[in-house]
Scaffold this motif. Structure first.
Motif, short mmCIF file in Angstrom:
data_model
loop_
_atom_site.label_atom_id
_atom_site.label_comp_id
_atom_site.label_asym_id
_atom_site.label_seq_id
_atom_site.Cartn_x
_atom_site.Cartn_y
_atom_site.Cartn_z
N PRO A 29 46.52 41.28 23.86
CA PRO A 29 45.08 41.31 23.60
C PRO A 29 44.53 42.73 23.49
N LEU A 30 45.06 43.66 24.27
CA LEU A 30 44.58 45.04 24.19
C LEU A 30 44.88 45.65 22.83
N ASP A 31 46.05 45.34 22.27
CA ASP A 31 46.41 45.89 20.97
C ASP A 31 45.41 45.47 19.90
N VAL A 60 43.09 36.78 35.05
CA VAL A 60 43.07 36.09 36.34
C VAL A 60 43.11 34.59 36.07
N ASP A 61 44.15 33.95 36.53
CA ASP A 61 44.29 32.50 36.33
C ASP A 61 44.40 31.80 37.68
N ARG A 62 43.89 30.60 37.74
CA ARG A 62 43.90 29.81 38.98
C ARG A 62 44.60 28.48 38.74
N LYS A 63 45.42 28.10 39.70
CA LYS A 63 46.09 26.81 39.64
C LYS A 63 46.45 26.38 41.06
N ASP A 64 46.01 25.18 41.43
CA ASP A 64 46.33 24.62 42.75
C ASP A 64 45.95 25.58 43.88
N ASP A 65 44.73 26.11 43.81
CA ASP A 65 44.20 27.03 44.83
C ASP A 65 44.95 28.35 44.90
N GLN A 66 45.76 28.65 43.90
CA GLN A 66 46.46 29.93 43.85
C GLN A 66 45.88 30.78 42.72
N VAL A 67 45.87 32.10 42.93
CA VAL A 67 45.40 33.03 41.91
C VAL A 67 46.59 33.81 41.36
N TYR A 68 46.67 33.91 40.04
CA TYR A 68 47.78 34.59 39.39
C TYR A 68 47.24 35.72 38.52
N PHE A 69 47.90 36.87 38.57
CA PHE A 69 47.51 38.03 37.76
C PHE A 69 48.51 38.24 36.63
N THR A 70 48.00 38.59 35.46
CA THR A 70 48.84 39.05 34.35
C THR A 70 48.25 40.37 33.86
N ASP A 71 49.01 41.45 34.02
CA ASP A 71 48.54 42.79 33.67
C ASP A 71 48.97 43.17 32.26
N PHE A 72 48.08 43.84 31.54
CA PHE A 72 48.37 44.43 30.23
C PHE A 72 47.96 45.89 30.28
N ASP A 73 48.89 46.79 30.02
CA ASP A 73 48.66 48.22 30.13
C ASP A 73 48.63 48.92 28.78
N PHE A 74 47.78 49.93 28.69
CA PHE A 74 47.80 50.84 27.55
C PHE A 74 47.86 52.27 28.09
N GLN A 75 49.01 52.91 27.93
CA GLN A 75 49.24 54.30 28.32
C GLN A 75 49.04 54.56 29.82
N VAL A 76 49.14 53.54 30.64
CA VAL A 76 48.99 53.74 32.09
C VAL A 76 50.21 54.47 32.62
N ASP A 77 49.96 55.58 33.30
CA ASP A 77 51.06 56.41 33.78
C ASP A 77 50.56 57.25 34.95
N SER A 78 51.03 56.95 36.14
CA SER A 78 50.56 57.67 37.32
C SER A 78 51.01 59.13 37.35
N SER A 79 51.98 59.47 36.50
CA SER A 79 52.43 60.87 36.44
C SER A 79 51.62 61.70 35.46
N THR A 80 50.67 61.06 34.76
CA THR A 80 49.78 61.78 33.84
C THR A 80 48.40 61.84 34.47
N TYR A 81 47.93 63.03 34.76
CA TYR A 81 46.72 63.20 35.58
C TYR A 81 45.43 62.99 34.80
N PHE A 82 44.46 62.34 35.46
CA PHE A 82 43.06 62.37 35.04
C PHE A 82 42.22 62.57 36.29
N TYR A 83 41.06 63.19 36.13
CA TYR A 83 40.20 63.47 37.27
C TYR A 83 39.45 62.19 37.64
N PRO A 84 39.61 61.69 38.89
CA PRO A 84 39.03 60.39 39.25
C PRO A 84 37.55 60.41 39.57
#
Length: 379
Positions: A29-31, A60-84
């Motif tokens: 979806p991000l693409d 965020v999806d819910r089923k039988d009182d459970q929550v499920y996450f599905t992540d989609f990343d674009f250029q996420v990289d903890s070794s590349t700095y940005f000022y928070p």
């Protein structure tokens, strides 16, 4: 017979060719959003390297009182700095709440002031100010209360990492020794809390830690890259990890959760989604979208009561960041998104010439709207 075989082969080929197209549409979806011709998106994506974009979108999806996450990343990289910037106020607030639970003599309504300061406040008021208008002084009071080592050690112990928070915001004060808090035990009796002495941090060694072509030091232009190695560090992964633990604590082990009382969590969540006008701020100066970049950051419109945005933004040194859980109670839509980008066309820092209103906030607002529209139609 040959005609029948040909029809079967054709049908098989069609089914095979259709399957990947359907999967690609669902899985990326991000693409689709980031490659669209929507001007507010395209303006940034056409100069992607300059803007240093990182995005994590979570279904965020819910089923039988459970929550499920599905992540989609674009250029996420903890070794590349940005000022928070001010996004670090969120973890500081959370750690402060957990610390209150460990001190029998303090609570959310305890009045206090910082030694040498004339402003009296309460922990509840500080939390509200941090999220409503991203108040720097409110955040700094919590740093004096906690000390930097406490903030970082608690976050890492809960799995919110990598992270390094040690700078106060809005002032030039990198002292690792805190100022004492003066606590009111009643209307006439006060006592002083002990100061904290934290360890001095080492320079960060990350990609893009040197940025731009120059920076102003007071009134002098220094023609060299601006060094962020001694600044705060709070990447997308850590921001996302904290938000998930606060919104969906039941999805994590007891060791990974932040131990907040029911009252504390309700106050925190209320502060996170309350807009400035609902806590008394001037709507001309602080419209609803002032600290809600996704969906509403580029408008002066009031956010409908059916749209709840639990988030923390940051903007400084040309970097805009928002970390949000967005919920539409009317249409049963919920998702999470954390995104950052740099808007500093001239490559000079500390000159207060950044394209926040022209480029950055419109991009984040449109990204939020596009993801919301996608979620409305997602099964």
């Amino acid at each position: 017979m040959l005609k029948k075989v040909a029809l079967i082969i054709t049908a098989l080929l069609l089914s095979i060719s259709c399957a990947p197209q359907k999967q690609e549409k669902i899985s990326a979806p991000l693409d689709a959003i980031l490659t669209s011709d929507v001007p507010k998106i395209k303006k940034v994506m056409d100069n992607l390297e300059q803007h240093e974009v990182q995005i994590r979108y979570t279904q965020v999806d819910r089923k039988d009182d459970q929550v499920y996450f599905t992540d989609f990343d674009f250029q996420v990289d903890s070794s590349t700095y940005f000022y928070p910037a001010s996004t670090v106020k969120f973890p500081t607030a959370v750690v402060a709440l957990t610390r209150l639970n460990q001190m029998d003599s303090l609570n959310l309504n305890t009045r206090f002031y910082i030694e040498g300061d004339s402003i009296e406040t309460t922990f509840s008021e500080v939390i509200s100010q941090i999220f409503a208008v991203s108040d720097n002084d409110a955040n700094n009071r919590l740093i004096e209360f906690l000390g930097q080592d406490t903030i970082n050690s608690v976050l890492k112990r809960k799995g919110v990492a990598p992270v390094r928070i040690w700078q106060r915001l809005g002032i030039d004060d990198d002292n690792t020794t805190t100022k004492p808090l003066i606590i009111y035990e009643n209307d006439s009796t006060v006592r002083m809390l002990s100061k904290h002495i934290s360890s001095y941090p080492k320079p960060l060694e990350l990609k893009n830690i040197l940025k731009g072509e120059g920076f102003y030091e007071e009134e002098d232009l220094m023609v060299e890259a601006f060094d962020f190695s001694m600044k705060n560090y709070y990447p997308i992964e850590a921001q996302d990890a904290l938000l998930k633990r606060i919104i969906f604590p039941e999805n994590f082990t007891p060791e990974e959760r932040f131990h907040l009382s029911k009252e504390q969590r309700e106050i925190l969540l209320n502060a996170m989604h309350t807009v400035p006008r609902k806590v008394g701020y001037d709507t001309l100066k602080y419209p609803d979208g002032y600290c809600k970049f996704f969906m509403y950051g580029d408008t002066k419109d009031n956010i409908p009561d059916t749209i709840e945005i639990y988030n923390k933004v940051g903007f400084a040194y040309g970097t805009l960041t928002d970390c949000a859980y967005i919920k539409d109670t009317k249409n049963n839509v919920e998702f999470m998104v954390t995104a950052t980008l740099l808007v500093n066309e001239n490559g000079i820092f500390n000159d207060d010439t950044y394209e926040y209103e022209e480029v950055g906030i419109p991009f984040l607002a449109e990204l939020g709207r596009q993801l919301y529209d996608f979620e409305l139609n997602r099964k």
